[in-house]
Design a protein around this motif. Structure first.
Motif, PDB file in Angstrom:
ATOM      1  N   LYS A 233       0.784  -1.200   0.072  1.00 56.36           N
ATOM      2  CA  LYS A 233       0.084  -0.022  -0.115  1.00 56.36           C
ATOM      3  C   LYS A 233       0.681   1.149   0.036  1.00 56.36           C
ATOM      4  CE  LYS A 233      -3.955  -2.224   0.165  1.00 56.36           C
ATOM      5  NZ  LYS A 233      -4.456  -2.330  -0.892  1.00 56.36           N
ATOM      6  N   LYS A 234       1.869   1.209  -0.751  1.00 51.62           N
ATOM      7  CA  LYS A 234       3.047   2.253  -0.588  1.00 51.62           C
ATOM      8  C   LYS A 234       2.983   2.975  -2.098  1.00 51.62           C
ATOM      9  CE  LYS A 234       4.554   2.253   3.707  1.00 51.62           C
ATOM     10  NZ  LYS A 234       3.540   1.852   4.588  1.00 51.62           N
ATOM     11  N   ILE A 235       2.279   2.392  -2.835  1.00 56.88           N
ATOM     12  CA  ILE A 235       2.548   2.932  -4.229  1.00 56.88           C
ATOM     13  C   ILE A 235       1.183   3.506  -4.891  1.00 56.88           C
ATOM     14  CG2 ILE A 235       3.396   2.409  -6.735  1.00 56.88           C
ATOM     15  CD1 ILE A 235       4.431  -0.037  -5.639  1.00 56.88           C
ATOM     16  N   ILE A 236       1.473   4.819  -5.413  1.00 52.95           N
ATOM     17  CA  ILE A 236       0.227   5.477  -6.127  1.00 52.95           C
ATOM     18  C   ILE A 236       0.364   5.441  -7.509  1.00 52.95           C
ATOM     19  CG2 ILE A 236      -1.016   7.487  -6.654  1.00 52.95           C
ATOM     20  CD1 ILE A 236      -0.071   8.391  -3.738  1.00 52.95           C
ATOM     21  N   LEU A 237      -0.417   4.624  -8.239  1.00 46.83           N
ATOM     22  CA  LEU A 237      -0.239   4.591  -9.552  1.00 46.83           C
ATOM     23  C   LEU A 237      -1.556   5.222 -10.384  1.00 46.83           C
ATOM     24  CD1 LEU A 237       0.774   0.706 -10.414  1.00 46.83           C
ATOM     25  CD2 LEU A 237       2.101   2.774 -10.232  1.00 46.83           C
ATOM     26  N   MET A 238      -1.431   5.842 -11.659  1.00 47.86           N
ATOM     27  CA  MET A 238      -2.773   6.074 -12.368  1.00 47.86           C
ATOM     28  C   MET A 238      -3.482   4.895 -13.228  1.00 47.86           C
ATOM     29  SD  MET A 238      -0.441   8.925 -12.234  1.00 47.86           S
ATOM     30  CE  MET A 238      -0.108   9.399 -10.603  1.00 47.86           C
ATOM     31  N   ASP A 239      -4.527   5.161 -13.386  1.00 50.65           N
ATOM     32  CA  ASP A 239      -5.615   4.390 -14.198  1.00 50.65           C
ATOM     33  C   ASP A 239      -5.394   4.491 -15.595  1.00 50.65           C
ATOM     34  OD1 ASP A 239      -7.720   2.922 -15.534  1.00 50.65           O
ATOM     35  OD2 ASP A 239      -8.824   3.134 -13.531  1.00 50.65           O
ATOM     36  N   PRO A 240      -4.725   3.411 -16.146  1.00 46.70           N
ATOM     37  CA  PRO A 240      -4.327   3.446 -17.510  1.00 46.70           C
ATOM     38  C   PRO A 240      -5.664   3.596 -18.417  1.00 46.70           C
ATOM     39  CG  PRO A 240      -4.460   1.462 -16.720  1.00 46.70           C
ATOM     40  CD  PRO A 240      -4.537   1.981 -15.595  1.00 46.70           C
ATOM     41  N   ARG A 241      -6.851   3.592 -17.959  1.00 40.31           N
ATOM     42  CA  ARG A 241      -7.808   3.663 -18.662  1.00 40.31           C
ATOM     43  C   ARG A 241      -8.379   5.242 -18.923  1.00 40.31           C
ATOM     44  NH1 ARG A 241     -11.683  -0.207 -15.210  1.00 40.31           N
ATOM     45  NH2 ARG A 241     -10.765   1.063 -13.786  1.00 40.31           N
TER      46      ARG A 241
ATOM     47  N   GLN B  67      -6.083  -3.306 -20.802  1.00 37.92           N
ATOM     48  CA  GLN B  67      -7.346  -3.922 -20.453  1.00 37.92           C
ATOM     49  C   GLN B  67      -7.174  -5.028 -19.559  1.00 37.92           C
ATOM     50  OE1 GLN B  67     -10.571  -2.452 -21.319  1.00 37.92           O
ATOM     51  NE2 GLN B  67     -11.259  -4.078 -19.996  1.00 37.92           N
ATOM     52  N   LYS B  68      -6.325  -5.989 -20.039  1.00 44.36           N
ATOM     53  CA  LYS B  68      -6.213  -7.289 -19.282  1.00 44.36           C
ATOM     54  C   LYS B  68      -5.719  -6.934 -17.950  1.00 44.36           C
ATOM     55  CE  LYS B  68      -5.144 -10.106 -23.429  1.00 44.36           C
ATOM     56  NZ  LYS B  68      -4.102 -10.425 -24.204  1.00 44.36           N
ATOM     57  N   ILE B  69      -4.961  -5.930 -17.649  1.00 42.69           N
ATOM     58  CA  ILE B  69      -4.413  -5.801 -16.383  1.00 42.69           C
ATOM     59  C   ILE B  69      -5.393  -5.246 -15.376  1.00 42.69           C
ATOM     60  CG2 ILE B  69      -3.134  -3.986 -15.020  1.00 42.69           C
ATOM     61  CD1 ILE B  69      -0.867  -4.250 -17.414  1.00 42.69           C
ATOM     62  N   MET B  70      -6.402  -4.272 -15.978  1.00 38.62           N
ATOM     63  CA  MET B  70      -7.449  -3.747 -15.259  1.00 38.62           C
ATOM     64  C   MET B  70      -8.464  -5.124 -14.922  1.00 38.62           C
ATOM     65  SD  MET B  70      -6.152  -0.812 -14.520  1.00 38.62           S
ATOM     66  CE  MET B  70      -7.398  -0.176 -13.498  1.00 38.62           C
ATOM     67  N   ASN B  71      -8.701  -5.889 -15.744  1.00 40.38           N
ATOM     68  CA  ASN B  71      -9.466  -7.164 -15.727  1.00 40.38           C
ATOM     69  C   ASN B  71      -8.937  -8.076 -14.461  1.00 40.38           C
ATOM     70  OD1 ASN B  71     -11.312  -6.135 -17.498  1.00 40.38           O
ATOM     71  ND2 ASN B  71     -10.399  -7.620 -19.204  1.00 40.38           N
TER      72      ASN B  71
ATOM     73  N   SER C 278     -11.634  -0.178  -4.876  1.00 41.03           N
ATOM     74  CA  SER C 278     -10.532  -1.031  -5.012  1.00 41.03           C
ATOM     75  C   SER C 278      -9.752  -1.372  -6.301  1.00 41.03           C
ATOM     76  CB  SER C 278     -11.416  -2.598  -4.769  1.00 41.03           C
ATOM     77  OG  SER C 278     -12.107  -2.986  -5.827  1.00 41.03           O
ATOM     78  N   VAL C 279      -8.533  -1.513  -6.199  1.00 39.14           N
ATOM     79  CA  VAL C 279      -7.656  -1.343  -7.229  1.00 39.14           C
ATOM     80  C   VAL C 279      -8.312  -2.241  -8.479  1.00 39.14           C
ATOM     81  CG1 VAL C 279      -5.518  -2.176  -8.330  1.00 39.14           C
ATOM     82  CG2 VAL C 279      -5.586  -1.069  -5.978  1.00 39.14           C
ATOM     83  N   GLY C 280      -8.475  -1.554  -9.558  1.00 43.02           N
ATOM     84  CA  GLY C 280      -9.073  -2.298 -10.764  1.00 43.02           C
ATOM     85  C   GLY C 280     -10.598  -2.099 -10.931  1.00 43.02           C
ATOM     86  N   GLY C 281     -11.323  -1.453  -9.898  1.00 44.60           N
ATOM     87  CA  GLY C 281     -12.436  -1.565  -9.984  1.00 44.60           C
ATOM     88  C   GLY C 281     -13.011  -0.466 -11.205  1.00 44.60           C
ATOM     89  N   THR C 282     -14.287  -0.498 -11.530  1.00 49.01           N
ATOM     90  CA  THR C 282     -14.646   0.265 -12.472  1.00 49.01           C
ATOM     91  C   THR C 282     -15.980   0.398 -12.406  1.00 49.01           C
ATOM     92  OG1 THR C 282     -14.881   0.473 -14.925  1.00 49.01           O
ATOM     93  CG2 THR C 282     -15.397  -1.592 -14.109  1.00 49.01           C
ATOM     94  N   THR C 283     -16.771   1.471 -13.216  1.00 49.20           N
ATOM     95  CA  THR C 283     -17.933   1.939 -13.241  1.00 49.20           C
ATOM     96  C   THR C 283     -18.537   1.814 -14.671  1.00 49.20           C
ATOM     97  OG1 THR C 283     -17.840   4.260 -13.370  1.00 49.20           O
ATOM     98  CG2 THR C 283     -17.956   3.320 -11.242  1.00 49.20           C
ATOM     99  N   ILE C 284     -19.811   2.045 -15.075  1.00 50.27           N
ATOM    100  CA  ILE C 284     -20.182   2.127 -16.323  1.00 50.27           C
ATOM    101  C   ILE C 284     -19.560   3.379 -16.907  1.00 50.27           C
ATOM    102  CG2 ILE C 284     -22.397   3.053 -15.727  1.00 50.27           C
ATOM    103  CD1 ILE C 284     -21.930   0.042 -18.339  1.00 50.27           C
TER     104      ILE C 284
END
Lengths: 344, 491
Positions: free
Chosen positions: A171-179, A336-340, B178-184
């Protein structure tokens, strides 16, 4: 009742008509004399803000060329592209600024740009920074992605991407959402470049150490400077800002031996632009020393023009030993695969 | 890129679930707070009322940062507990979890429920409650069987707004979830802006909008079962001091919760600005700040005025055409703009402007904002208009066959509190909106909300907090002026 309904409908129609009549909407006229004196540039938010390079570029370009320069912010780099795609049949912009190396082929596929090689580009821009052989996009700044480390934290400085998966960084790393974020996608690109087809295993090991995947760089970096976590993904040039404006070396960009992914931002002339001549003049100006001198202290990125001397605060920005890159489509698929995987 | 129905379903069900729970929290806290705001004479109630504007005008980015500044791993609460109890690790970690999302959403939005319900509760007739009490009903039974029924319309009205706000929420869900969570909404954004898979974006947008409209339809059924237009609008209740032990205990508990989960995170924003050297002075030294302030006041006032005009007109139309509220369609129409995602609306607007060869300008921005926010004005106005007895309509039509005198001499005076409240709400929403100005890309124009985002996007977080504070103050002033004009001083 009938006259009441008639009255109500009349009032509503009159109000709507008044709104449209007084709305003062201007119709964009094709190739009018006024329009040919104006160069319209679509770019992202921070570029046109008062503290970004926009205002200084406007002053310098207008003085030099006689054109009126209008910057229009449409969000971030990805939104610049998507906005231009939506307007493809009736482009309002002459130049797009802010498309990066990840978006070159998408821009080409969408057919929204015309290739143009600015004056002296061969001599001013090093070969390794060029985005396309046909100059569909001209680079104007670049930087490497890096983990920024808070030297006042109690955790040890990590030495590699693999190091980040150790339990001490829980819980020490802040990343950004690639989406939704370019640095987020940049980090994915970095892991794909280093780990190849095993990137998903890496992310499984990394997952417990991620505090959050912020929707944008602004929220993520805001959390980092608020002390939420000692590590955040950003650019190697980020520490220069803190040296220049906060006079502190607290935030350190970490250089990993395996190399770093990078981002090169580019600009391009819009296909069927209303003012193509003005667009080309702006492109020539953008890579000139006069414009490039503004990049370091206003963009907090490296200029592409090799003639520019960096300010002293950039001594705090370390150089990556090796530049890494991955196929943009592979990076998109990987994100996409990572987020899934992370959502399971 | 492959898309699976299961992924869409997961995103949608998570979106609906977190919005529903957030709405429940907002309802519980908001309803309790509205009791004190409507019936009790206290400084606490007036203070809460003036804070109604804050959640509407503060950009979600700053709301998220506010919660982080107070409840984050290095937030004020954790630092206090670590130092007092000599702990090794921060004990409070709920923020980065589902609990964090619903607490942030619920407390962020409770003032909307409180304000809407309190405005109506203040003018509910007391005769029915007094008659029930005379017949032996306990206070709880009176509340459950009479008051709640009378308030059901305003409860449903405010809850649906909270639900839709949370349904389309972006930043707080991604940051705290949570990490990886998403909304529509995130998936729509990704498809439309990042991968530019417009076909998939369109499918997701349709699914999202249909889901939101289904919720809206359910709301219309609930509202339809509630109290019809009745009650005496002409009388405001006398407010009484807080006297009983139970009232005092509940007030203390309520205030504690509001202090912990609303006031503290929100005041962390101005405190961050105040305690960071030169953040306000740097902000005030920027030319762009003043032009943004001017643009914000002009566009927010214009959007609010037009929204009130349209909202009032539509409320009148509904009253004349459907006084007994039998038409579900008329109740749903005002909710359609809110049931559409701002990303989707932005895309539609860009395409329309492009087709019409119109370049964005401030007037287009005002028009677009009005399109989105007039339903808020309508909700505020109609909850007051519903309190006007139908016999007043009949009497006024006998006394004056002409239409416009009835509007100016009857409806406007009786709805004036709703009109002023609606203006204040719409002003705050417009002032805090950064999405439409960004999507419409108006050249050489910047609002304070956009200015705040741009500051945060350039390492200047303390200045962003300072700018957000100014936004809050402006909106609070508008609400306070509205309350003063309404004469809501305790009698």
């Amino acid at each position: 009742m009938k006259s009441l309904r008639t009255t109500i409908i009349t009032v509503l129609l009159f109000s709507l008509a008044a709104v449209f009549f007084f709305s003062g909407c201007s119709r964009s006229s094709k190739a009018s004399p006024e329009r040919l004196k104006e160069v319209v540039v679509y770019t992202y938010d921070s570029f046109i803000s008062e503290w970004g390079p926009g205002p200084a570029l406007i002053e310098a370009f207008e003085k030099q060329s006689g054109y009126t320069l209008t910057f229009v912010s449409v969000g971030d780099g990805g939104q610049v592209l998507s906005h231009a795609v939506l307007e493809k049949d009736n482009p309002q912009a002459d130049v797009l600024v802010g498309l990066d190396n990840q978006l070159v082929e998408e821009a080409r596929k969408r057919g929204i740009l015309t290739a143009y090689k600015p004056l002296h580009a061969d001599t001013l821009i090093p070969e390794h920074l060029r985005l396309a052989d046909d100059w569909l996009l001209t680079p104007y700044d670049w930087s490497n992605f890096a983990l920024i480390y808070d030297t006042q934290s109690s955790v040890r400085e990590p030495l590699s991407l693999e190091d980040l998966t150790k339990e001490e960084y829980a819980k020490k790393i802040i990343l950004m959402d690639p989406r939704t974020s370019t640095p987020g996608l940049g980090f994915v690109s970095w892991t794909v470049s280093v780990f190849g087809d095993n990137y998903l295993d890496y992310w499984k090991r990394l997952k417990p150490n991620i505090l959050t995947m912020a929707p944008g760089w602004d929220t993520g970096y805001g959390l980092f400077t608020s002390g939420e976590a000692p590590l955040v993904i950003s650019y190697t040039t980020s520490p220069a800002y803190h040296v220049e404006y906060e006079d502190t070396l607290r935030y350190k960009a970490l250089i990993f031996a395996e190399g770093h992914a990078y981002q090169i931002e580019g600009a391009g002339v819009v296909n069927n632009a209303l003012n193509e001549k003005g667009a080309k003049a702006f492109m020539d100006f953008l890579i000139s020393k006069e414009a490039q001198d503004l990049i370091p202290l206003l963009q907090w990125m490296y200029p592409v023009n090799s003639e520019v001397i960096l300010p002293p605060s950039f001594d705090a920005a370390p150089k990556a030993g090796k530049n890494l890159s991955a196929d943009p489509q592979k990076v998109l698929d990987a994100s996409q695969k990572i987020m899934n995987m992370l959502s399971q | 890129m492959e898309h699976s129905a299961l992924q869409i379903f997961k995103a949608l069900s998570f979106t609906v679930w977190q919005a529903f729970l957030s709405m429940l929290i907002a309802l519980c806290i908001g309803l309790c707070a509205s009791y004190y705001a409507a019936k009790k004479k206290s400084l606490f109630a007036r203070f809460l009322s003036s804070l109604s504007a804050v959640p509407l005008c503060v950009p979600p980015l700053l709301v998220a940062l506010g919660f982080v500044l107070f409840y984050g791993m290095n937030g004020t609460a954790n630092r206090f507990l670590v130092s007092v109890f000599s702990l090794k690790e921060s004990p409070l970690s709920f923020l980065y979890s589902f609990t964090g999302i619903i607490i942030a959403h619920g407390f962020y939005n409770f003032p909307l429920v409180m304000r809407t319900c309190a405005d109506v509760w203040e003018s509910l007739p007391e005769e029915e409650e007094q008659a029930a009490a005379l017949l032996g009903a306990s206070k709880w039974r009176v509340f459950r069987t009479i008051t709640l029924y009378q308030l059901s319309s305003s409860i449903a009205s405010s809850c649906i707004l909270v639900f839709l706000y949370c349904f389309f929420s972006f930043i707080i869900v991604l940051l705290f979830g949570s990490v990886g969570g998403t909304t529509i909404e995130v998936e729509v954004y990704r498809a439309a802006r990042i991968t530019m898979d417009y076909r998939y974006a369109g499918i997701l947008a349709v699914i999202e909008t249909l889901t939101a409209l289904l919720i809206v339809y359910v709301y219309s059924i609930v509202e339809g079962k509630g109290k019809k237009s009745t009650g005496n609008k002409l009388i405001n209740r006398l407010k009484t001091p807080i006297t009983t032990i139970s009232e005092k205990i509940i007030a203390i508990v309520l205030f504690s919760l509001i202090f912990l989960f609303f006031l503290s995170p929100f005041f962390s924003i101005p405190l961050k600005a105040l305690f960071t050297q030169s953040s306000f002075s740097s902000l005030f030294s920027r030319k762009g700040f003043y032009s943004s302030l001017y643009t914000t006041v002009i566009t927010a006032s214009s959007s609010a005025f037009l929204s009130v005009l349209i909202g009032f007109t539509f409320a009148l139309v509904c009253r004349f055409l459907d006084p007994y509220k039998k038409s579900r369609i008329l109740r749903i129409i005002p909710l359609i703009p809110i049931a559409v995602s701002s990303i989707v609306l932005g895309f539609i607007l860009i395409m329309i402007l492009n087709k019409l060869h119109i370049r964005s300008n401030t007037a287009v921005l005002v028009f677009a904002q009005t399109l989105l926010i007039w339903p808020f004005a309508y909700r505020q106005i109609v909850s007051h208009m519903d309190r006007i007895p139908l016999c007043i309509d009949e009497a006024s039509s006998i006394l004056s066959p002409r239409f416009f005198p009835r509007i100016t001499k009857v409806y406007i005076p009786l709805c004036n509190r709703g009109l002023v409240s609606a203006f204040a709400f719409c002003f705050a929403i417009s002032a805090g909106d950064a999405s439409l100005p960004l999507v419409l890309a108006v050249p050489r124009s910047e609002t304070l909300a956009l200015f705040t985002y741009r500051l945060a996007g350039s390492y200047r977080f303390a200045e962003a907090c300072a700018c957000g504070t100014i936004l809050m103050i402006i909106s609070m002033i508008v609400f306070f002026m509205g309350d003063t004009l309404n004469g809501t001083r305790d009698r």
